[in-house]
Scaffold this motif. Structure first.
Motif, mmCIF file in Angstrom:
data_model
loop_
_atom_site.group_PDB
_atom_site.id
_atom_site.type_symbol
_atom_site.label_atom_id
_atom_site.label_comp_id
_atom_site.label_asym_id
_atom_site.label_seq_id
_atom_site.Cartn_x
_atom_site.Cartn_y
_atom_site.Cartn_z
ATOM 1 N N UNK A 162 0.828 -1.208 0.000
ATOM 2 C CA UNK A 162 0.000 0.000 0.000
ATOM 3 C C UNK A 162 0.859 1.254 0.000
ATOM 4 N N UNK A 163 1.913 1.241 0.799
ATOM 5 C CA UNK A 163 2.819 2.402 0.809
ATOM 6 C C UNK A 163 3.487 2.595 -0.553
ATOM 7 N N UNK A 164 3.884 1.470 -1.168
ATOM 8 C CA UNK A 164 4.513 1.561 -2.487
ATOM 9 C C UNK A 164 3.540 2.104 -3.523
ATOM 10 N N UNK A 165 2.297 1.637 -3.482
ATOM 11 C CA UNK A 165 1.296 2.130 -4.434
ATOM 12 C C UNK A 165 0.977 3.599 -4.211
ATOM 13 N N UNK A 166 0.942 4.028 -2.946
ATOM 14 C CA UNK A 166 0.704 5.445 -2.671
ATOM 15 C C UNK A 166 1.844 6.315 -3.220
ATOM 16 N N UNK A 167 3.070 5.818 -3.075
ATOM 17 C CA UNK A 167 4.212 6.565 -3.611
ATOM 18 C C UNK A 167 4.135 6.639 -5.138
ATOM 19 N N UNK A 168 3.787 5.526 -5.770
ATOM 20 C CA UNK A 168 3.668 5.533 -7.226
ATOM 21 C C UNK A 168 2.534 6.438 -7.686
ATOM 22 N N UNK A 169 1.405 6.412 -6.959
ATOM 23 C CA UNK A 169 0.287 7.288 -7.313
ATOM 24 C C UNK A 169 0.669 8.756 -7.169
ATOM 25 N N UNK A 170 1.385 9.080 -6.092
ATOM 26 C CA UNK A 170 1.823 10.458 -5.903
ATOM 27 C C UNK A 170 2.786 10.891 -7.013
ATOM 28 N N UNK A 171 3.656 9.955 -7.418
ATOM 29 C CA UNK A 171 4.585 10.278 -8.501
ATOM 30 C C UNK A 171 3.843 10.492 -9.813
#
Length: 305
Positions: A162-171
């Motif tokens: 989830x943290x990785x997906x949030x970082x990718x979404x923010x990017x």
């Protein structure tokens, strides 16, 4: 609570949502009146967040009231059972005599047997039955411990993903490289216009080429039927052929240019005309591409492993 607006009257989903919120607020008002027992209810802001908190609080309060009622009922039943139990005096004297006649080791063993039966919640004092019950409880406890460990590991993995997906979404949302150009719509319109113009030119040059070929064929037939063709006619035919070849070369260059423009336009063919919609579509395609890339990497790692 928001009131119905004229536009909501034509939206069944909004009207249904407003009715549900009105029912929730009516339930909350009834619950607060019951809890305050005639006292004045404090004023508070009526919005969606307050409604959500009050609804959760009322549900938790109702569950607590149900648990309290069930506990009181069990206590009354247990007290009634104890009060109705008749103690046999002879059994009591016999039990006292047996307890007094037991050795310390026997009394300890009897106490251990009784404590084990109570802890395992068995209705018999047979050592075999107690052993089977103890083995069953041990296996169940071990299985539950393994499942709990597995769930904790899975939860940690999901939190990391989830943290990785949030970082990718923010990017994806913040990186300008993933957003379409502000001039994308204008560039697409220009390329479409150039394509139409070049297609018209191609048709024009094809018509000219066909006319030149027809003229050349007529001259060739007339030259073969008559033998008195002067040198000036030969020079005119050579110039016409050279001009025709030059136009044909230009036609080939235009056709090649049109094909290149059509390929460039096809890249943006599936995007909406609106800039925001096109940006969202590009973002969605980037996310799908990232999913496919991660799936490909996972498959490759599995093959290597």
């Amino acid at each position: 609570m928001d009131s119905l607006t004229p536009s909501d009257l034509f939206s069944p989903s909004k009207a249904r949502q407003q009715r549900a919120q009105a029912q929730d607020w009516a339930h909350i008002d009834t619950w607060l009146q019951y809890k305050y027992s005639g006292r004045t209810i404090p004023t508070f802001e009526r919005n969606d967040e307050t409604l959500k908190v009050l609804r959760e609080l009322s549900m938790a309060n109702e569950r607590a009231d149900e648990e309290k009622t069930m506990q009181e009922r069990l206590e009354r039943e247990a007290l009634k059972e104890l009060s109705e139990r008749v103690v046999n005096e002879e059994d009591s004297r016999l039990l006292d005599a047996l307890s007094a006649a037991l050795t310390p080791t026997g009394a300890a063993s009897l106490h251990a047997l009784a404590s084990t039966s109570i802890a395992l919640q068995t209705s018999t004092h047979s050592p075999e039955a107690l052993a089977h019950a103890l083995i069953h409880h041990t296996s169940v406890s071990q299985a539950l411990s393994n499942q709990l460990l597995h769930i904790q590991t899975l939860q940690a993995y999901l939190s990391k993903q989830q943290s990785l997906l949030r970082m990718q979404l923010q990017e994806l949302q913040s990186n300008p490289a993933f957003s379409p150009s502000s001039t994308l719509q204008r560039q697409t319109a220009d390329q479409v216009r150039q394509t139409k113009h070049l297609r018209a030119k191609i048709r024009e040059y094809e018509d000219k080429l066909s006319s030149l070929q027809l003229t050349q064929q007529k001259r060739h037939r007339s030259g073969s039927s008559t033998s008195g063709i002067g040198r000036g006619a030969d020079i005119g035919s050579a110039e016409a052929i050279a001009e025709m070849l030059e136009q044909q070369k230009g036609l080939q260059e235009l056709r090649h240019r049109v094909e290149e423009l059509e390929k460039e336009v096809e890249v943006f063919g599936g995007l909406p005309a609106d800039k925001e919609s096109a940006r969202k579509e590009v973002g969605r395609l980037e996310v799908e591409m990232d999913k496919v890339r991660r799936k490909r990497d996972a498959l490759f790692e599995g093959l290597v492993g």
